[in-house]
Design a protein around this motif. Structure first.
Motif, PDB file in Angstrom:
ATOM      1  N   GLY A 187       0.892  -1.206  -0.038  1.00 28.40           N
ATOM      2  CA  GLY A 187      -0.012  -0.039   0.109  1.00 28.40           C
ATOM      3  C   GLY A 187       0.891   1.200  -0.066  1.00 28.40           C
ATOM      4  N   THR A 188       1.893   1.174   0.717  1.00 26.88           N
ATOM      5  CA  THR A 188       2.841   2.396   0.999  1.00 26.88           C
ATOM      6  C   THR A 188       3.523   2.522  -0.554  1.00 26.88           C
ATOM      7  N   LEU A 189       3.994   1.393  -1.283  1.00 27.03           N
ATOM      8  CA  LEU A 189       4.418   1.716  -2.569  1.00 27.03           C
ATOM      9  C   LEU A 189       3.560   2.063  -3.491  1.00 27.03           C
ATOM     10  N   MET A 190       2.322   1.898  -3.397  1.00 28.73           N
ATOM     11  CA  MET A 190       1.192   2.148  -4.338  1.00 28.73           C
ATOM     12  C   MET A 190       1.244   3.885  -4.459  1.00 28.73           C
ATOM     13  N   TRP A 191       1.671   4.529  -3.396  1.00 26.75           N
ATOM     14  CA  TRP A 191       1.829   6.044  -3.394  1.00 26.75           C
ATOM     15  C   TRP A 191       2.650   6.370  -4.436  1.00 26.75           C
ATOM     16  N   PRO A 192       4.030   6.191  -4.447  1.00 28.35           N
ATOM     17  CA  PRO A 192       4.908   6.501  -5.642  1.00 28.35           C
ATOM     18  C   PRO A 192       4.406   5.901  -6.873  1.00 28.35           C
ATOM     19  N   SER A 193       3.779   4.735  -6.813  1.00 31.12           N
ATOM     20  CA  SER A 193       3.608   3.978  -8.132  1.00 31.12           C
ATOM     21  C   SER A 193       2.566   4.932  -8.853  1.00 31.12           C
ATOM     22  N   CYS A 194       1.547   5.125  -8.185  1.00 29.25           N
ATOM     23  CA  CYS A 194       0.324   6.044  -8.798  1.00 29.25           C
ATOM     24  C   CYS A 194       0.568   7.418  -9.097  1.00 29.25           C
ATOM     25  N   ALA A 195       1.286   8.211  -8.146  1.00 31.81           N
ATOM     26  CA  ALA A 195       1.414   9.448  -8.243  1.00 31.81           C
ATOM     27  C   ALA A 195       2.784   9.951  -9.034  1.00 31.81           C
ATOM     28  N   SER A 196       3.439   9.547  -9.202  1.00 26.28           N
ATOM     29  CA  SER A 196       4.878   9.834  -9.804  1.00 26.28           C
ATOM     30  C   SER A 196       5.225   8.864 -10.815  1.00 26.28           C
ATOM     31  N   ARG A 197       6.262   9.276 -11.808  1.00 27.34           N
ATOM     32  CA  ARG A 197       6.914   8.526 -12.581  1.00 27.34           C
ATOM     33  C   ARG A 197       8.332   8.049 -12.259  1.00 27.34           C
ATOM     34  N   PHE A 198       8.678   8.677 -10.922  1.00 23.18           N
ATOM     35  CA  PHE A 198       9.959   8.466 -10.738  1.00 23.18           C
ATOM     36  C   PHE A 198      10.239   7.140 -10.333  1.00 23.18           C
ATOM     37  N   ALA A 199      11.368   6.275 -10.792  1.00 24.75           N
ATOM     38  CA  ALA A 199      11.317   4.830 -10.745  1.00 24.75           C
ATOM     39  C   ALA A 199      12.152   4.512  -9.385  1.00 24.75           C
ATOM     40  N   LEU A 200      11.268   4.272  -8.341  1.00 22.42           N
ATOM     41  CA  LEU A 200      11.660   4.098  -7.121  1.00 22.42           C
ATOM     42  C   LEU A 200      12.753   2.699  -6.780  1.00 22.42           C
ATOM     43  N   LEU A 201      12.019   1.710  -7.352  1.00 19.61           N
ATOM     44  CA  LEU A 201      12.838   0.310  -7.363  1.00 19.61           C
ATOM     45  C   LEU A 201      13.524   0.038  -8.652  1.00 19.61           C
ATOM     46  N   THR A 202      14.694  -0.695  -8.564  1.00 21.51           N
ATOM     47  CA  THR A 202      15.156  -1.216  -9.985  1.00 21.51           C
ATOM     48  C   THR A 202      14.335  -2.622 -10.396  1.00 21.51           C
ATOM     49  N   GLU A 203      14.330  -3.005 -11.300  1.00 23.32           N
ATOM     50  CA  GLU A 203      13.681  -4.259 -11.899  1.00 23.32           C
ATOM     51  C   GLU A 203      14.227  -5.345 -11.187  1.00 23.32           C
ATOM     52  N   ASP A 204      15.381  -5.459 -11.211  1.00 28.28           N
ATOM     53  CA  ASP A 204      16.044  -6.834 -10.476  1.00 28.28           C
ATOM     54  C   ASP A 204      15.851  -6.914  -9.038  1.00 28.28           C
ATOM     55  N   ASP A 205      15.352  -5.957  -8.582  1.00 27.70           N
ATOM     56  CA  ASP A 205      15.205  -6.097  -7.081  1.00 27.70           C
ATOM     57  C   ASP A 205      14.120  -6.811  -6.864  1.00 27.70           C
ATOM     58  N   PRO A 206      14.102  -7.826  -5.587  1.00 28.43           N
ATOM     59  CA  PRO A 206      13.439  -8.890  -5.319  1.00 28.43           C
ATOM     60  C   PRO A 206      12.200  -8.116  -4.728  1.00 28.43           C
ATOM     61  N   VAL A 207      12.281  -6.815  -4.090  1.00 35.49           N
ATOM     62  CA  VAL A 207      11.170  -6.085  -3.692  1.00 35.49           C
ATOM     63  C   VAL A 207      10.054  -5.820  -4.855  1.00 35.49           C
ATOM     64  N   ALA A 208      10.760  -5.603  -5.849  1.00 33.04           N
ATOM     65  CA  ALA A 208       9.838  -5.010  -7.072  1.00 33.04           C
ATOM     66  C   ALA A 208       9.130  -6.277  -7.644  1.00 33.04           C
ATOM     67  N   GLY A 209       9.969  -7.415  -7.527  1.00 39.68           N
ATOM     68  CA  GLY A 209       9.216  -8.988  -7.927  1.00 39.68           C
ATOM     69  C   GLY A 209       8.039  -9.032  -7.158  1.00 39.68           C
ATOM     70  N   TRP A 210       8.162  -9.049  -5.778  1.00 37.91           N
ATOM     71  CA  TRP A 210       7.104  -9.120  -4.913  1.00 37.91           C
ATOM     72  C   TRP A 210       6.024  -8.064  -4.972  1.00 37.91           C
ATOM     73  N   PHE A 211       6.432  -6.846  -5.345  1.00 36.86           N
ATOM     74  CA  PHE A 211       5.229  -5.878  -5.551  1.00 36.86           C
ATOM     75  C   PHE A 211       4.534  -6.121  -6.652  1.00 36.86           C
ATOM     76  N   GLY A 212       5.330  -6.575  -7.631  1.00 38.48           N
ATOM     77  CA  GLY A 212       4.537  -7.145  -8.948  1.00 38.48           C
ATOM     78  C   GLY A 212       3.527  -8.218  -8.542  1.00 38.48           C
ATOM     79  N   ARG A 213       3.747  -9.121  -7.901  1.00 40.68           N
ATOM     80  CA  ARG A 213       2.809 -10.237  -7.292  1.00 40.68           C
ATOM     81  C   ARG A 213       1.793  -9.562  -6.701  1.00 40.68           C
ATOM     82  N   MET A 214       1.993  -8.466  -5.724  1.00 45.29           N
ATOM     83  CA  MET A 214       1.068  -7.776  -5.001  1.00 45.29           C
ATOM     84  C   MET A 214      -0.115  -7.151  -5.762  1.00 45.29           C
TER      85      MET A 214
END
Lengths: 228, 228
Positions: A187-214
């Motif tokens: 939910g916290t990551l949805m904030w930058p994901s929806c309101a900004s185009r700044f790339a917060l995570l790198t694509e190869d970050d396991p956190v990004a993989g998990w966020f994609g599953r979310m």
């Protein structure tokens, strides 16, 4: 009857980006509860007067009004026990730590990377309030706060190490299945994901993989969200 | 029969200061399990050869050998279910986040404040190994790593904000009763508490108040520990 969620919106009423409201959107979907969201802007204090305070999320569930994301999650767990958000008393107590970590480390870190971007997506009537209140909080202009983010984002990514380490061990923060801990962080990551185009995570970050599953959970709720 | 715990010791065999071994000392006490500790020094690799690796904590429980503090906690919970350490599957999954946070944020932060002090309390035969391995890890001398700690300790205290926020809401990290989450954080704080005289926390910090309550638990186990 649907639960009503008063939900922060941008100039575009379909743009929803509050990290606290998104935690509740995920939690409601987790429990399979229908929701009707009402767009709300920062300066619409009167619209929340019924709740006795001035911030979203606020829910109206039958005759009951609940505000504050943690309190709403507690209410949902008590009123609709299954599927569980917390997995019992210790699960809830430990989730409170993850909530506190997200509120202090994630929210603060993300704000310093995207706060100026927010000005471009919020309702025009909110802009004076938003700029003056946030500049007072940071003691800098929004432009100054956000400056140099390309250099600073590495430290933010490093601050997510606890999430990364946990994901080596288990698929979700909740273990074998998602829990409110997943809703908090995603939910916290949805904030930058929806309101900004700044790339917060790198694509190869396991956190990004998990966020994609979310994003794919709950019929693709997060994936389908409107983005700036 | 007592569980045997191979436990990091200083030049003084009664000085025990490993943050990972202390997590297990608390967990064993929580479950009311008798323990026999065997002092171990960094360079005594042969003494752990039976475990197939070279670090403490290692326990021997009947015929079973378990190493790594998290794995030991999992073993204890499975073998001796009550009183519980985790409070169920979600409680354990969420505790894994607290463990990852303590390992990355707390251990790293504390090391930068007391690593030179450790040299004064470890066994003389460990000193060359300790200095060379830690200096390689930090890319600085131990003296350089620890320099300026009076100025840097404020940032470390700030990094404990998630603990502080949770303690506003509940008495223990485990909620109404201590859990392994409390053992993780308090065990980590036993490291500087036993091995250094540097004042890590201010007396008025709610984290210090909670740590004091942790020291009093289990018959004053933490309170009675030998200190440098």
């Amino acid at each position: 009857m649907s639960i009503i969620l008063h939900d922060l919106a941008g100039a575009d009423p379909d743009l929803r980006f509050s990290p606290y409201c998104w935690r509740i959107r995920f939690a409601l979907a987790h429990k399979g509860l229908p929701v009707e969201t009402i767009p709300w802007r920062f300066t619409e204090r009167d619209a929340l007067a019924f709740s006795g305070q001035g911030k979203v999320p606020v829910i109206q569930d039958g005759g009951k009004t609940v505000f504050d994301s943690w309190s709403i999650a507690e209410h949902l767990e008590a009123a609709y026990p299954t599927p569980t958000l917390f997995g019992g008393a210790a699960g809830k107590a430990h989730a409170a730590f993850i909530n506190a970590w997200a509120d202090s480390i994630m929210v603060g870190g993300i704000a310093r990377l995207i706060v100026r971007d927010l000005l471009d997506v919020i309702d025009p009537k909110d802009r004076d309030y938003f700029r003056s209140s946030r500049e007072a909080r940071f003691g800098q202009t929004l432009e100054e706060v956000q400056a140099g983010r390309e250099d600073r984002v590495a430290a933010f990514r490093e601050s997510l190490m606890p999430v990364r380490l946990v994901l080596r061990r288990q698929e979700w923060l909740g273990g074998a299945a998602p829990s409110y801990a997943d809703h908090i962080v995603a939910g916290t990551l949805m904030w930058p994901s929806c309101a900004s185009r700044f790339a917060l995570l790198t694509e190869d970050d396991p956190v990004a993989g998990w966020f994609g599953r979310m994003l794919d959970l709950y019929g693709g709720l997060g994936r389908a969200a409107k983005r700036a």
